[in-house]
Design a protein around this motif. Structure first.
Motif, short mmCIF file in Angstrom:
data_model
loop_
_atom_site.label_atom_id
_atom_site.label_comp_id
_atom_site.label_asym_id
_atom_site.label_seq_id
_atom_site.Cartn_x
_atom_site.Cartn_y
_atom_site.Cartn_z
N LYS A 2 -0.11 -3.13 -12.95
CA LYS A 2 1.25 -1.89 -13.13
C LYS A 2 2.59 -2.54 -12.65
CE LYS A 2 -2.13 1.86 -13.51
NZ LYS A 2 -2.39 3.17 -12.77
N LYS A 3 3.55 -1.87 -13.09
CA LYS A 3 4.99 -2.12 -12.86
C LYS A 3 5.27 -1.84 -11.39
CE LYS A 3 9.67 -1.28 -14.16
NZ LYS A 3 10.36 -0.49 -15.19
N LYS A 4 4.60 -0.91 -10.95
CA LYS A 4 4.63 -0.21 -9.44
C LYS A 4 4.15 -1.15 -8.51
CE LYS A 4 5.45 4.65 -9.88
NZ LYS A 4 4.92 6.07 -9.42
N ASP A 5 2.93 -1.71 -8.77
CA ASP A 5 2.38 -2.43 -8.02
C ASP A 5 2.83 -3.87 -7.74
OD1 ASP A 5 0.37 -0.48 -7.68
OD2 ASP A 5 -1.16 -1.30 -9.28
N LEU A 6 3.69 -4.48 -8.80
CA LEU A 6 4.22 -5.66 -8.85
C LEU A 6 5.53 -5.53 -8.06
CD1 LEU A 6 4.42 -8.47 -9.81
CD2 LEU A 6 5.51 -7.81 -11.93
N ASN A 7 6.19 -4.28 -8.30
CA ASN A 7 7.36 -4.08 -7.59
C ASN A 7 7.19 -4.11 -6.25
OD1 ASN A 7 10.11 -3.55 -7.35
ND2 ASN A 7 9.95 -1.42 -7.89
N LYS A 8 6.22 -3.45 -5.78
CA LYS A 8 5.71 -2.92 -4.37
C LYS A 8 5.42 -4.45 -3.63
CE LYS A 8 2.71 -0.59 -1.16
NZ LYS A 8 1.54 0.17 -0.99
N ILE A 9 4.74 -5.20 -4.47
CA ILE A 9 4.49 -6.73 -3.78
C ILE A 9 5.56 -7.36 -3.56
CG2 ILE A 9 3.18 -8.81 -4.47
CD1 ILE A 9 1.01 -7.34 -5.57
N ILE A 10 6.58 -7.57 -4.62
CA ILE A 10 7.87 -8.18 -4.67
C ILE A 10 8.69 -7.72 -3.37
CG2 ILE A 10 9.96 -8.51 -5.76
CD1 ILE A 10 8.25 -8.75 -8.20
N LEU A 11 8.76 -6.53 -3.18
CA LEU A 11 9.56 -6.03 -2.03
C LEU A 11 9.15 -6.24 -0.66
CD1 LEU A 11 10.52 -2.42 -3.43
CD2 LEU A 11 12.13 -4.34 -3.38
N GLU A 12 7.76 -6.24 -0.67
CA GLU A 12 7.02 -6.57 0.67
C GLU A 12 7.28 -7.91 1.05
OE1 GLU A 12 2.89 -5.36 0.18
OE2 GLU A 12 3.39 -3.39 0.43
N ALA A 13 7.19 -8.90 -0.30
CA ALA A 13 7.30 -10.19 0.35
C ALA A 13 8.84 -10.69 0.70
CB ALA A 13 7.02 -11.08 -0.95
N TYR A 14 9.64 -9.77 -0.06
CA TYR A 14 11.06 -10.03 0.45
C TYR A 14 11.46 -9.62 1.54
CZ TYR A 14 16.37 -9.38 0.34
OH TYR A 14 17.61 -9.27 0.37
N GLU A 15 10.77 -8.57 2.12
CA GLU A 15 11.09 -7.93 3.60
C GLU A 15 10.42 -8.98 4.67
OE1 GLU A 15 10.70 -3.65 4.81
OE2 GLU A 15 9.32 -3.82 3.20
N GLU A 16 9.30 -9.84 4.28
CA GLU A 16 8.87 -10.80 4.87
C GLU A 16 9.67 -11.90 5.34
OE1 GLU A 16 4.79 -11.89 4.06
OE2 GLU A 16 4.27 -9.82 3.89
N VAL A 17 10.10 -12.40 4.19
CA VAL A 17 11.20 -13.60 4.29
C VAL A 17 12.28 -13.14 4.86
CG1 VAL A 17 12.84 -14.62 2.78
CG2 VAL A 17 10.41 -14.45 1.98
N LEU A 18 12.96 -11.69 5.14
CA LEU A 18 14.02 -11.56 5.64
C LEU A 18 13.56 -11.81 7.41
CD1 LEU A 18 15.64 -8.54 3.83
CD2 LEU A 18 16.65 -10.66 4.03
N VAL A 19 12.34 -11.10 7.40
CA VAL A 19 11.95 -11.23 8.84
C VAL A 19 11.83 -12.52 9.51
CG1 VAL A 19 10.07 -10.46 10.53
CG2 VAL A 19 10.99 -9.01 8.87
#
Length: 154
Positions: A2-19
């Motif tokens: 689902k689009k929401k699940d994919l969006n959530k995975i992308i945002l979590e990965a982006y946060e990890e990269v920032l950290v």
């Protein structure tokens, strides 16, 4: 997926990269200079920002106060001190991340509710993206369909 699940995975990965990219502890700002300029940077900080920064590596300076760090960064630029990295715009990245989380993707312009049946994928794409149609028309005139077989995906 689902689009929401994919969006959530992308945002979590982006946060990890920032950290991972952030070299400073939480609520701390850092400026990393070139090794060559580290003595010059330290001398300036001792003169102008005494007691308001910490040094870990010889060329990484940590600040608790963002304004103080921004001030030092500006001074480094004026003194031709090479800054290799810093996290002073981290809050901008986080605010962009918040915007992405809050917004739902929207087409560039809403099409007509009821309109003519579109002939092929090219007409469908151009119906959804009028700026694309304007750009193609500008580049290839109104007769662009003679040159373009189809637009299937953007």
């Amino acid at each position: 997926m689902k689009k929401k699940d994919l969006n959530k995975i992308i945002l979590e990965a982006y946060e990890e990269v920032l950290v991972e990219l952030n070299e400073a502890p939480k609520d701390t700002y850092y400026i990393k200079t070139s090794i060559r300029d580290s003595k010059k940077a330290l001398a300036h900080l001792d003169d102008m920002h005494k007691g308001k920064f910490d040094v870990n590596d010889p060329n990484v300076f940590y600040f608790k106060d963002e304004a103080e760090a921004n001030d030092a960064l500006e001074h480094f630029g004026a003194l031709d001190i090479t800054v290799v990295d810093h996290n002073l715009y981290e809050s901008i990245n986080e605010s962009l991340l918040d915007e992405v989380e809050d917004e739902e993707p929207q087409p560039e312009e809403e099409g007509e509710k009821e309109g003519p049946v579109l002939e092929d994928s090219t007409d469908q794409i151009l119906g959804k993206f009028p700026t694309l149609k304007a750009a193609i028309t500008k580049l290839q005139t109104d007769d662009f369909k003679e040159f373009v077989d189809s637009i299937d995906w953007i």
